[in-house]
Design a protein around this motif. Structure first.
Motif, PDB file in Angstrom:
ATOM      1  N   ILE A 191       9.266  -3.916  -2.231  1.00  0.00           N
ATOM      2  CA  ILE A 191       8.432  -4.762  -3.080  1.00  0.00           C
ATOM      3  C   ILE A 191       9.178  -5.139  -4.350  1.00  0.00           C
ATOM      4  O   ILE A 191       9.151  -6.298  -4.786  1.00  0.00           O
TER       5      ILE A 191
ATOM      6  N   SER B   1       2.612  -3.095   4.566  1.00  0.00           N
ATOM      7  CA  SER B   1       1.666  -2.027   4.254  1.00  0.00           C
ATOM      8  C   SER B   1       1.665  -0.923   5.308  1.00  0.00           C
ATOM      9  O   SER B   1       1.518   0.249   4.976  1.00  0.00           O
TER      10      SER B   1
ATOM     11  N   VAL C 144       4.619 -11.235  -3.937  1.00  0.00           N
ATOM     12  CA  VAL C 144       4.562  -9.769  -3.925  1.00  0.00           C
ATOM     13  C   VAL C 144       3.340  -9.296  -3.144  1.00  0.00           C
ATOM     14  O   VAL C 144       3.424  -8.345  -2.357  1.00  0.00           O
TER      15      VAL C 144
ATOM     16  N   THR D 101       4.123  -9.741   0.494  1.00  0.00           N
ATOM     17  CA  THR D 101       5.056  -8.693   0.916  1.00  0.00           C
ATOM     18  C   THR D 101       4.337  -7.362   1.101  1.00  0.00           C
ATOM     19  O   THR D 101       4.581  -6.646   2.075  1.00  0.00           O
ATOM     20  N   MET D 102       3.445  -7.036   0.174  1.00  0.00           N
ATOM     21  CA  MET D 102       2.682  -5.797   0.310  1.00  0.00           C
ATOM     22  C   MET D 102       1.818  -5.816   1.561  1.00  0.00           C
ATOM     23  O   MET D 102       1.683  -4.792   2.243  1.00  0.00           O
TER      24      MET D 102
ATOM     25  N   ALA E 268       8.374   1.743  -2.641  1.00  0.00           N
ATOM     26  CA  ALA E 268       8.339   0.692  -3.669  1.00  0.00           C
ATOM     27  C   ALA E 268       9.577  -0.190  -3.663  1.00  0.00           C
ATOM     28  O   ALA E 268       9.537  -1.294  -4.220  1.00  0.00           O
TER      29      ALA E 268
END
Length: 88
Positions: free
Chosen positions: A24, A66, A58, A61-62, A21
């Protein structure tokens, strides 16, 4: 399970959370700060101006990290399942 083993499992869990996390949250913080400075400089107080770009960036970015997140979580859960198997 001994106390030291439990502490090791908690440390690895927290490290996995940070590794998953952290990027992110760092991107969300940076984008929020940048948009906040931009809003303060231009005196634009629109709520959607701060929410929508942050949400989009976001999500991007994820999508980009990933595979890293999946690899990190897979390694952690393989460790957990190996630890469970070794208890018996």
């Amino acid at each position: 399970m001994e106390f030291g083993t439990g502490i090791e499992h908690l440390q690895l869990a927290y490290l996995s959370i940070l590794k998953t996390a952290g990027p992110i949250l760092a991107v969300a913080l940076a984008v929020g700060l940048l948009i906040g400075i931009l809003q303060a400089a231009t005196s634009i107080n629109e709520a959607t101006l701060s929410f929508v770009p942050k949400l989009v960036i976001v999500f991007i970015t994820m999508a980009l990290i990933s595979s890293y997140m999946l690899t990190t979580l897979t390694d952690y859960f393989l460790f957990v399942f190996d630890s469970i198997r070794s208890i018996r």
